[in-house]
Design a protein around this motif. Structure first.
Motif, PDB file in Angstrom:
ATOM      1  N   VAL A   1       2.844  12.893  -1.001  1.00  0.00           N
ATOM      2  CA  VAL A   1       1.598  13.240  -1.685  1.00  0.00           C
ATOM      3  C   VAL A   1       1.874  13.545  -3.151  1.00  0.00           C
ATOM      4  CG1 VAL A   1      -0.244  14.970  -1.837  1.00  0.00           C
ATOM      5  CG2 VAL A   1       0.356  13.971   0.381  1.00  0.00           C
ATOM      6  N   ALA A   2       2.957  14.264  -3.426  1.00  0.00           N
ATOM      7  CA  ALA A   2       3.328  14.575  -4.811  1.00  0.00           C
ATOM      8  C   ALA A   2       3.627  13.302  -5.605  1.00  0.00           C
ATOM      9  CB  ALA A   2       4.527  15.522  -4.837  1.00  0.00           C
ATOM     10  N   ASP A   3       4.087  12.256  -4.915  1.00  0.00           N
ATOM     11  CA  ASP A   3       4.380  10.971  -5.558  1.00  0.00           C
ATOM     12  C   ASP A   3       3.162  10.045  -5.604  1.00  0.00           C
ATOM     13  OD1 ASP A   3       7.012  11.595  -6.119  1.00  0.00           O
ATOM     14  OD2 ASP A   3       7.801  10.663  -4.287  1.00  0.00           O
ATOM     15  N   GLY A   4       1.996  10.550  -5.160  1.00  0.00           N
ATOM     16  CA  GLY A   4       0.772   9.774  -5.256  1.00  0.00           C
ATOM     17  C   GLY A   4       0.393   8.952  -4.038  1.00  0.00           C
ATOM     18  N   TRP A   5       1.065   9.151  -2.926  1.00  0.00           N
ATOM     19  CA  TRP A   5       0.748   8.421  -1.696  1.00  0.00           C
ATOM     20  C   TRP A   5      -0.475   9.033  -1.031  1.00  0.00           C
ATOM     21  CZ3 TRP A   5       3.885   4.676   1.045  1.00  0.00           C
ATOM     22  CH2 TRP A   5       5.014   4.259   0.325  1.00  0.00           C
ATOM     23  N   ASP A   6      -1.212   8.218  -0.299  1.00  0.00           N
ATOM     24  CA  ASP A   6      -2.286   8.682   0.578  1.00  0.00           C
ATOM     25  C   ASP A   6      -1.700   8.840   1.972  1.00  0.00           C
ATOM     26  OD1 ASP A   6      -4.342   8.550  -1.379  1.00  0.00           O
ATOM     27  OD2 ASP A   6      -4.489   6.386  -1.049  1.00  0.00           O
ATOM     28  N   ILE A   7      -2.036   9.929   2.632  1.00  0.00           N
ATOM     29  CA  ILE A   7      -1.526  10.197   3.972  1.00  0.00           C
ATOM     30  C   ILE A   7      -2.709  10.332   4.933  1.00  0.00           C
ATOM     31  CG2 ILE A   7      -0.130  11.717   5.426  1.00  0.00           C
ATOM     32  CD1 ILE A   7       1.491  10.427   3.157  1.00  0.00           C
ATOM     33  N   ILE A   8      -2.615   9.593   6.024  1.00  0.00           N
ATOM     34  CA  ILE A   8      -3.594   9.678   7.103  1.00  0.00           C
ATOM     35  C   ILE A   8      -2.895  10.310   8.304  1.00  0.00           C
ATOM     36  CG2 ILE A   8      -5.012   8.360   8.734  1.00  0.00           C
ATOM     37  CD1 ILE A   8      -5.029   6.113   6.547  1.00  0.00           C
ATOM     38  N   VAL A   9      -3.499  11.334   8.860  1.00  0.00           N
ATOM     39  CA  VAL A   9      -3.026  11.897  10.127  1.00  0.00           C
ATOM     40  C   VAL A   9      -4.040  11.444  11.167  1.00  0.00           C
ATOM     41  CG1 VAL A   9      -2.635  14.005  11.444  1.00  0.00           C
ATOM     42  CG2 VAL A   9      -1.863  13.863   9.067  1.00  0.00           C
TER      43      VAL A   9
ATOM     44  N   TYR B   1       8.800  20.125  10.833  1.00  0.00           N
ATOM     45  CA  TYR B   1       8.886  20.514   9.431  1.00  0.00           C
ATOM     46  C   TYR B   1       9.545  19.454   8.550  1.00  0.00           C
ATOM     47  CZ  TYR B   1       6.987  24.958  10.810  1.00  0.00           C
ATOM     48  OH  TYR B   1       6.151  25.934  11.292  1.00  0.00           O
ATOM     49  N   ASP B   2      10.396  18.606   9.116  1.00  0.00           N
ATOM     50  CA  ASP B   2      10.933  17.484   8.340  1.00  0.00           C
ATOM     51  C   ASP B   2       9.799  16.528   7.969  1.00  0.00           C
ATOM     52  OD1 ASP B   2      13.540  18.443   8.429  1.00  0.00           O
ATOM     53  OD2 ASP B   2      14.057  17.256  10.216  1.00  0.00           O
ATOM     54  N   MET B   3       8.901  16.266   8.905  1.00  0.00           N
ATOM     55  CA  MET B   3       7.763  15.393   8.643  1.00  0.00           C
ATOM     56  C   MET B   3       6.812  16.041   7.633  1.00  0.00           C
ATOM     57  SD  MET B   3       6.392  12.424   9.318  1.00  0.00           S
ATOM     58  CE  MET B   3       7.493  11.976  10.657  1.00  0.00           C
ATOM     59  N   VAL B   4       6.562  17.331   7.788  1.00  0.00           N
ATOM     60  CA  VAL B   4       5.689  18.051   6.857  1.00  0.00           C
ATOM     61  C   VAL B   4       6.264  17.983   5.446  1.00  0.00           C
ATOM     62  CG1 VAL B   4       4.804  20.329   6.236  1.00  0.00           C
ATOM     63  CG2 VAL B   4       4.730  19.574   8.633  1.00  0.00           C
ATOM     64  N   SER B   5       7.556  18.160   5.312  1.00  0.00           N
ATOM     65  CA  SER B   5       8.205  18.071   4.003  1.00  0.00           C
ATOM     66  C   SER B   5       8.068  16.669   3.411  1.00  0.00           C
ATOM     67  CB  SER B   5       9.679  18.449   4.136  1.00  0.00           C
ATOM     68  OG  SER B   5      10.338  18.337   2.899  1.00  0.00           O
ATOM     69  N   MET B   6       8.262  15.641   4.243  1.00  0.00           N
ATOM     70  CA  MET B   6       8.117  14.262   3.786  1.00  0.00           C
ATOM     71  C   MET B   6       6.684  14.014   3.314  1.00  0.00           C
ATOM     72  SD  MET B   6       6.858  10.998   4.554  1.00  0.00           S
ATOM     73  CE  MET B   6       6.450  11.052   6.286  1.00  0.00           C
ATOM     74  N   ILE B   7       5.703  14.529   4.053  1.00  0.00           N
ATOM     75  CA  ILE B   7       4.301  14.366   3.663  1.00  0.00           C
ATOM     76  C   ILE B   7       4.064  15.005   2.302  1.00  0.00           C
ATOM     77  CG2 ILE B   7       1.944  15.119   4.200  1.00  0.00           C
ATOM     78  CD1 ILE B   7       2.757  14.747   7.205  1.00  0.00           C
ATOM     79  N   ARG B   8       4.535  16.224   2.126  1.00  0.00           N
ATOM     80  CA  ARG B   8       4.350  16.909   0.835  1.00  0.00           C
ATOM     81  C   ARG B   8       4.989  16.113  -0.308  1.00  0.00           C
ATOM     82  NH1 ARG B   8       2.132  21.741   1.283  1.00  0.00           N
ATOM     83  NH2 ARG B   8       2.156  22.822   3.280  1.00  0.00           N
ATOM     84  N   ASP B   9       6.183  15.593  -0.089  1.00  0.00           N
ATOM     85  CA  ASP B   9       6.868  14.794  -1.111  1.00  0.00           C
ATOM     86  C   ASP B   9       6.090  13.532  -1.448  1.00  0.00           C
ATOM     87  OD1 ASP B   9       8.904  16.675  -1.154  1.00  0.00           O
ATOM     88  OD2 ASP B   9      10.309  15.447   0.030  1.00  0.00           O
TER      89      ASP B   9
ATOM     90  N   PRO C   1       0.822  -1.215   0.000  1.00  0.00           N
ATOM     91  CA  PRO C   1       0.000   0.000   0.000  1.00  0.00           C
ATOM     92  C   PRO C   1       0.857   1.266   0.000  1.00  0.00           C
ATOM     93  CG  PRO C   1      -0.726  -1.525   1.702  1.00  0.00           C
ATOM     94  CD  PRO C   1       0.570  -2.053   1.165  1.00  0.00           C
ATOM     95  N   ARG C   2       0.418   2.225  -0.765  1.00  0.00           N
ATOM     96  CA  ARG C   2       1.091   3.525  -0.799  1.00  0.00           C
ATOM     97  C   ARG C   2       0.288   4.474   0.096  1.00  0.00           C
ATOM     98  NH1 ARG C   2       4.814   4.631  -4.796  1.00  0.00           N
ATOM     99  NH2 ARG C   2       3.982   6.714  -5.141  1.00  0.00           N
ATOM    100  N   CYS C   3       0.260   4.116   1.359  1.00  0.00           N
ATOM    101  CA  CYS C   3      -0.500   4.859   2.356  1.00  0.00           C
ATOM    102  C   CYS C   3       0.322   4.892   3.638  1.00  0.00           C
ATOM    103  CB  CYS C   3      -1.849   4.180   2.597  1.00  0.00           C
ATOM    104  SG  CYS C   3      -2.867   5.014   3.825  1.00  0.00           S
ATOM    105  N   ILE C   4       0.422   6.069   4.205  1.00  0.00           N
ATOM    106  CA  ILE C   4       1.168   6.246   5.454  1.00  0.00           C
ATOM    107  C   ILE C   4       0.231   6.867   6.482  1.00  0.00           C
ATOM    108  CG2 ILE C   4       3.139   7.367   6.574  1.00  0.00           C
ATOM    109  CD1 ILE C   4       4.412   7.607   3.769  1.00  0.00           C
ATOM    110  N   ALA C   5       0.184   6.280   7.679  1.00  0.00           N
ATOM    111  CA  ALA C   5      -0.573   6.841   8.797  1.00  0.00           C
ATOM    112  C   ALA C   5       0.424   7.474   9.760  1.00  0.00           C
ATOM    113  CB  ALA C   5      -1.389   5.753   9.495  1.00  0.00           C
ATOM    114  N   ILE C   6       0.226   8.742  10.038  1.00  0.00           N
ATOM    115  CA  ILE C   6       1.174   9.504  10.851  1.00  0.00           C
ATOM    116  C   ILE C   6       0.473  10.034  12.101  1.00  0.00           C
ATOM    117  CG2 ILE C   6       2.664  11.549  10.892  1.00  0.00           C
ATOM    118  CD1 ILE C   6       2.908  11.177   7.818  1.00  0.00           C
ATOM    119  N   ASP C   7       1.050   9.746  13.245  1.00  0.00           N
ATOM    120  CA  ASP C   7       0.534  10.207  14.527  1.00  0.00           C
ATOM    121  C   ASP C   7       0.804  11.701  14.693  1.00  0.00           C
ATOM    122  OD1 ASP C   7      -0.514   9.813  17.212  1.00  0.00           O
ATOM    123  OD2 ASP C   7       1.545  10.096  17.900  1.00  0.00           O
ATOM    124  N   VAL C   8       0.018  12.324  15.551  1.00  0.00           N
ATOM    125  CA  VAL C   8       0.180  13.761  15.798  1.00  0.00           C
ATOM    126  C   VAL C   8       1.255  14.033  16.857  1.00  0.00           C
ATOM    127  CG1 VAL C   8      -0.940  15.877  16.611  1.00  0.00           C
ATOM    128  CG2 VAL C   8      -2.165  14.324  15.061  1.00  0.00           C
TER     129      VAL C   8
END
Length: 93
Positions: free
Chosen positions: A36-44, A26-34, A7-14
């Motif tokens: 998403v740009a590559d087509g991953w789904d992100i769950i917070v 901000y390192d995590m925020v940057s990783m999330i943006r990258d 799965p191209r899905c990442i669940a990230i805790d707050v």
């Protein structure tokens, strides 16, 4: 072996992951943006609930990029917990 692609899905805790010491990670925020740009789904997600996760995503400027949910209290799956063998857990602390 599964017949499905990983799965191209990442669940990230707050707390202590997306937000550290009250500030966006901000390192995590940057990783999330990258990702998403590559087509991953992100769950917070958070044990504190969906509204808390939404607030954290907004503070980090990623609310439009992610899906926010509460961490599940119950998981219903025909595989039980076997699905976890196809997932990677990364501890951030």
């Amino acid at each position: 072996m599964t017949p499905f692609a990983p799965p191209r899905c990442i669940a990230i805790d707050v707390d202590d992951t997306l937000i550290r010491k009250g500030q966006p990670n901000y390192d995590m925020v940057s990783m999330i943006r990258d990702r998403v740009a590559d087509g991953w789904d992100i769950i917070v997600w958070s044990m504190r609930g969906r509204v808390y996760a939404q607030s954290a995503a907004a503070v980090c400027g990623i609310a439009d990029l992610v899906v926010c949910v509460s961490k599940p209290g119950v998981i219903v799956d025909d595989k039980g917990l076997d699905w976890l063998r196809f997932s990677q857990v990364i501890r951030t602390r």
